[in-house]
Scaffold this motif. Structure first.
Motif, PDB file in Angstrom:
ATOM      1  N   MET A   1       2.732 -10.823   3.236  1.00  0.00           N
ATOM      2  CA  MET A   1       3.314 -10.052   4.060  1.00  0.00           C
ATOM      3  C   MET A   1       4.823  -9.924   3.562  1.00  0.00           C
ATOM      4  N   ALA A   2       5.357  -8.921   4.245  1.00  0.00           N
ATOM      5  CA  ALA A   2       6.613  -8.537   3.598  1.00  0.00           C
ATOM      6  C   ALA A   2       7.424  -8.261   4.908  1.00  0.00           C
ATOM      7  N   ARG A   3       8.595  -8.315   4.832  1.00  0.00           N
ATOM      8  CA  ARG A   3       9.664  -8.101   6.185  1.00  0.00           C
ATOM      9  C   ARG A   3      10.642  -7.375   5.576  1.00  0.00           C
ATOM     10  N   SER A   4      11.373  -6.364   6.396  1.00  0.00           N
ATOM     11  CA  SER A   4      12.576  -5.708   5.961  1.00  0.00           C
ATOM     12  C   SER A   4      13.335  -5.413   7.284  1.00  0.00           C
ATOM     13  N   ASN A   5      14.768  -5.724   7.194  1.00  0.00           N
ATOM     14  CA  ASN A   5      15.487  -4.897   8.275  1.00  0.00           C
ATOM     15  C   ASN A   5      16.436  -4.080   7.631  1.00  0.00           C
ATOM     16  N   THR A   6      15.800  -2.757   7.586  1.00  0.00           N
ATOM     17  CA  THR A   6      16.543  -1.445   6.787  1.00  0.00           C
ATOM     18  C   THR A   6      17.254  -0.820   7.842  1.00  0.00           C
ATOM     19  N   SER A   7      18.474  -0.091   7.401  1.00  0.00           N
ATOM     20  CA  SER A   7      18.960   0.873   8.090  1.00  0.00           C
ATOM     21  C   SER A   7      18.206   2.073   8.163  1.00  0.00           C
ATOM     22  N   THR A   8      18.855   2.967   9.239  1.00  0.00           N
ATOM     23  CA  THR A   8      18.062   4.253   9.286  1.00  0.00           C
ATOM     24  C   THR A   8      18.430   5.173   7.957  1.00  0.00           C
ATOM     25  N   GLU A   9      19.186   4.855   6.989  1.00  0.00           N
ATOM     26  CA  GLU A   9      19.575   5.782   5.742  1.00  0.00           C
ATOM     27  C   GLU A   9      18.569   5.205   4.779  1.00  0.00           C
ATOM     28  N   CYS A  10      18.087   4.040   4.918  1.00  0.00           N
ATOM     29  CA  CYS A  10      17.119   3.637   3.906  1.00  0.00           C
ATOM     30  C   CYS A  10      15.568   3.724   4.021  1.00  0.00           C
ATOM     31  N   GLN A  11      15.086   3.915   2.851  1.00  0.00           N
ATOM     32  CA  GLN A  11      13.433   3.917   3.110  1.00  0.00           C
ATOM     33  C   GLN A  11      12.745   2.714   2.032  1.00  0.00           C
ATOM     34  N   SER A  12      11.688   2.289   2.313  1.00  0.00           N
ATOM     35  CA  SER A  12      11.026   1.301   1.384  1.00  0.00           C
ATOM     36  C   SER A  12       9.965   1.816   0.853  1.00  0.00           C
ATOM     37  N   ARG A  13       9.521   1.411  -0.306  1.00  0.00           N
ATOM     38  CA  ARG A  13       8.021   1.878  -0.778  1.00  0.00           C
ATOM     39  C   ARG A  13       7.549   0.645  -1.262  1.00  0.00           C
ATOM     40  N   ILE A  14       6.017   0.685  -1.267  1.00  0.00           N
ATOM     41  CA  ILE A  14       5.268  -0.358  -1.964  1.00  0.00           C
ATOM     42  C   ILE A  14       4.146   0.549  -2.690  1.00  0.00           C
ATOM     43  N   GLY A  34       2.311  12.709   3.316  1.00  0.00           N
ATOM     44  CA  GLY A  34       0.975  12.308   3.263  1.00  0.00           C
ATOM     45  C   GLY A  34       0.915  10.687   2.930  1.00  0.00           C
ATOM     46  N   ASN A  35       1.954  10.358   2.464  1.00  0.00           N
ATOM     47  CA  ASN A  35       2.082   8.955   2.270  1.00  0.00           C
ATOM     48  C   ASN A  35       3.159   8.064   2.954  1.00  0.00           C
ATOM     49  N   TRP A  36       3.270   8.596   3.997  1.00  0.00           N
ATOM     50  CA  TRP A  36       4.809   7.867   4.977  1.00  0.00           C
ATOM     51  C   TRP A  36       4.097   7.126   6.206  1.00  0.00           C
ATOM     52  N   LEU A  37       4.817   6.150   6.424  1.00  0.00           N
ATOM     53  CA  LEU A  37       4.576   5.430   7.954  1.00  0.00           C
ATOM     54  C   LEU A  37       5.826   5.481   8.263  1.00  0.00           C
ATOM     55  N   GLN A  38       5.868   5.747   9.609  1.00  0.00           N
ATOM     56  CA  GLN A  38       7.207   5.936  10.393  1.00  0.00           C
ATOM     57  C   GLN A  38       7.700   4.258  10.686  1.00  0.00           C
ATOM     58  N   THR A  39       8.871   4.185  10.665  1.00  0.00           N
ATOM     59  CA  THR A  39       9.484   2.937  11.085  1.00  0.00           C
ATOM     60  C   THR A  39      10.630   3.183  12.169  1.00  0.00           C
ATOM     61  N   TRP A  46       6.976  -5.165   9.301  1.00  0.00           N
ATOM     62  CA  TRP A  46       6.096  -6.278   8.356  1.00  0.00           C
ATOM     63  C   TRP A  46       5.280  -5.544   7.806  1.00  0.00           C
ATOM     64  N   ILE A  47       4.619  -5.846   6.627  1.00  0.00           N
ATOM     65  CA  ILE A  47       3.278  -5.508   6.020  1.00  0.00           C
ATOM     66  C   ILE A  47       2.357  -6.754   5.798  1.00  0.00           C
ATOM     67  N   GLY A  48       1.010  -6.364   6.411  1.00  0.00           N
ATOM     68  CA  GLY A  48      -0.074  -7.263   6.115  1.00  0.00           C
ATOM     69  C   GLY A  48      -1.024  -6.452   5.163  1.00  0.00           C
ATOM     70  N   LEU A  49      -1.380  -7.324   4.071  1.00  0.00           N
ATOM     71  CA  LEU A  49      -2.628  -6.535   3.326  1.00  0.00           C
ATOM     72  C   LEU A  49      -3.747  -7.202   3.653  1.00  0.00           C
ATOM     73  N   ARG A  50      -4.826  -6.377   3.866  1.00  0.00           N
ATOM     74  CA  ARG A  50      -6.264  -6.992   4.167  1.00  0.00           C
ATOM     75  C   ARG A  50      -7.118  -6.457   3.271  1.00  0.00           C
ATOM     76  N   MET A  51      -7.837  -7.227   2.715  1.00  0.00           N
ATOM     77  CA  MET A  51      -8.665  -6.803   1.324  1.00  0.00           C
ATOM     78  C   MET A  51     -10.065  -6.978   2.075  1.00  0.00           C
TER      79      MET A  51
END
Length: 72
Positions: A1-14, A34-39, A46-51
């Motif tokens: 899992m990953a967690r972020s507290n980003t501001s509106t000016e930033c974006q993250s990618r994995i 096409g590869n964007w998820l809204q925050t 947070w992100i959880g990865l399920r396999m």
């Protein structure tokens, strides 16, 4: 899992392997819709990865997803 507290000016990618980049941001960057998820601005996420049916490299821990990178 990953967690972020980003501001509106930033974006993250994995990146998973070298094939897919997923962008997390309040608004999609041009060409990345096409590869964007809204925050939500000002909110944590947070992100959880399920396999499902993982292959041997996941089981023997020789493969793992890439780290989250901050994009400005």
């Amino acid at each position: 899992m990953a967690r972020s507290n980003t501001s509106t000016e930033c974006q993250s990618r994995i990146r998973w392997r070298r094939f897919t980049t997923i962008y997390f941001a309040p608004k999609a960057s041009e060409g990345q819709e096409g590869n964007w998820l809204q925050t939500i601005p000002g909110k944590s996420w947070w992100i959880g990865l399920r396999m499902y049916g993982p292959e041997q490299p996941w089981i023997d821990k020789t493969w793992r997803p890439g780290e989250i990178e901050l994009v400005k």
